[in-house]
Enzyme design. Structure first.
Site, PDB file in Angstrom:
ATOM      1  N   ASP A  40       0.845  -1.200   0.000  1.00 33.62           N
ATOM      2  CA  ASP A  40       0.000   0.000   0.000  1.00 33.62           C
ATOM      3  C   ASP A  40       0.877   1.245   0.000  1.00 33.62           C
ATOM      4  O   ASP A  40       2.062   1.198   0.357  1.00 33.62           O
ATOM      5  CB  ASP A  40      -1.000  -0.010   1.155  1.00 33.62           C
ATOM      6  CG  ASP A  40      -0.421  -0.572   2.442  1.00 33.62           C
ATOM      7  OD1 ASP A  40       0.813  -0.699   2.531  1.00 33.62           O
ATOM      8  OD2 ASP A  40      -1.196  -0.882   3.355  1.00 33.62           O
ATOM      9  N   GLU A  48      -5.515   3.580   3.655  1.00 30.53           N
ATOM     10  CA  GLU A  48      -6.068   4.176   4.891  1.00 30.53           C
ATOM     11  C   GLU A  48      -7.475   4.712   4.665  1.00 30.53           C
ATOM     12  O   GLU A  48      -8.195   5.003   5.600  1.00 30.53           O
ATOM     13  CB  GLU A  48      -5.159   5.311   5.384  1.00 30.53           C
ATOM     14  CG  GLU A  48      -3.762   4.857   5.801  1.00 30.53           C
ATOM     15  CD  GLU A  48      -3.745   3.982   7.051  1.00 30.53           C
ATOM     16  OE1 GLU A  48      -4.786   3.873   7.726  1.00 30.53           O
ATOM     17  OE2 GLU A  48      -2.683   3.416   7.332  1.00 30.53           O
TER      18      GLU A  48
END
Ligand SMILES: CC(=O)N[C@@H](CCC[C@H](N)C(=O)O)C(=O)O
Length: 373
Positions: free
Chosen positions: A68, A127
């Site tokens: 990520d 997130e």
């Protein structure tokens, strides 16, 4: 002399960006990829993400590693000599580690190919609002869909050299939570003519905290956290509006439904008792991270034979990860990588030990080589 992947991590650490705005991060990774031998590589971009295909020698399967990319709205307080250059943003969840490890994996296999193919995915917006689900649906991934996926997450609480993992659920189901309360503002000295949303919001936070303790089976873990509260404009003005922002975590889907139902009931009660309006927005939801039992047990057995890694069979965590969406579609697992730092994830002083970077690259590449043999 620093490993090139530690150097890359330090560069990435300085440019944390919000989800789907990882423009500099994407460019830095693309520049890095351009320096590698290109004969086995194909590179695609998708929004601010990158998909890298590394052709194997005689492929019969396709493995996937996912990293990520986004940072968090936190002002860094590490005191490191390579701090964030983006005020108010920090890589406080280790995504700088995840990406540099991903680049290490790409680099290794461009120089030392295995039999099978490998796809390394640099995925935006973990997130929030979540990049995994749209990336899985992206046209750019459809003909590159892996047969097995692996990902890792840094773990502050374990020493470097520890890998913690478990079969089945590793991370929780999540739902974001945004609540807007609307009442009537007014003069601080005339409360009877106004309808104070600071009082309503604080009452609501208190009531929300009874849901996990009173409505959810204690054997079925759940969390409700309100992480942000906004209200008011001045000390002598009664607040017309308030906003609460939070997240819900559950180990079962049934508890998530139950909690959402209870939050709606609490909101209706607040509306009735404070004569105000309460609007709920559930934001984005992440599926639990469910580690494929057979592949995870096989990985754990394989780890036991390695002398530079200590295996720890951990319990579930109430963290969320949109990698859960990959695991819903593709068998695989996520594991925790020990990085030994006293400050937890999402903390302004998080300072993971960089020795874990090369260890992780070594472990992942050795595992994929073993799986491909
Ligand atoms: C590993 C980690 O810390 N992940 C985040 C995922 C956030 C999901 C979403 N924005 C939410 O807050 O519900 C986490 O906070 O666990």
């Amino acid at each position: 002399m620093l490993s090139p992947f530690v150097e890359l991590r330090r560069q990435l650490h300085q440019i944390p960006e919000p989800g789907f705005q990882e423009f500099k991060t994407q460019q830095l990774l693309l520049d890095q990829l351009a320096k590698l031998p290109q004969d086995r590589l194909t590179i695609r971009t998708w929004r601010t993400g990158i998909l890298v295909y590394i052709k194997g020698l005689n492929p019969s399967k396709r493995f996937g590693y996912r990293a990520d990319m986004d940072g968090l709205p936190i002002t860094e307080e590490t005191g490191l000599p390579f701090p964030s250059q983006h005020p108010g943003y920090m890589h406080a969840c280790g995504h700088d580690f995840h990406m540099s490890i991903g680049m290490g994996v790409v680099t290794h296999f461009t120089e030392n190919p295995i039999q099978d193919d490998l796809v390394v995915l640099f995925q935006p917006a973990e997130e929030g609002p979540g990049g995994a689900l749209p990336m899985l649906a992206a046209e750019e991934l459809q003909d590159w869909m892996p047969d097995q996926m692996v990902a890792l997450h840094i773990a502050p609480e374990y020493p470097v050299g520890t890998i913690a993992v478990r079969p089945e659920i590793l991370f929780a189901n999540t739902s974001e939570l945004f609540i807007d309360l609307l009442g009537k503002g007014g003069h601080a000295a005339y409360p009877h003519q106004a309808n104070d949303m600071i009082i309503a919001a604080t009452q609501m936070v208190g009531q929300l905290q009874t849901i996990v303790s009173r409505n959810v089976n204690p054997l079925d873990s759940a969390v409700i956290t309100i992480g942000k509260m906004e209200a008011g404009t001045k000390q002598n003005i009664i607040a017309e509006k308030a906003r609460l922002e939070g997240t819900i975590r559950t180990l079962s889907a049934a508890s998530m439904d139950k909690i959402k139902g209870r939050i709606e009931a609490v909101a209706a009660g607040i509306e009735a008792s404070f004569e105000c309006q309460v609007a709920i927005d559930w934001g984005s939801n992440y599926r639990q991270v469910y580690n494929d039992p057979a592949l995870t047990v096989e990985f754990m057995d394989w780890l036991r034979g390695r002398d530079n890694v200590t295996l720890y069979e951990c319990t579930e965590a109430m963290t969320g990860e949109d990698f859960g969406y990959f695991l819903e579609k593709i068998p695989g697992f996520m594991f925790w990588l020990g990085v030994d730092t006293p400050h937890g994830l999402h903390h302004a002083k998080l300072e993971p030990n960089e020795d874990a970077i090369d260890l992780a690259i070594d472990t992942i590449t050795a595992y994929l080589r073993y799986k491909s043999s």
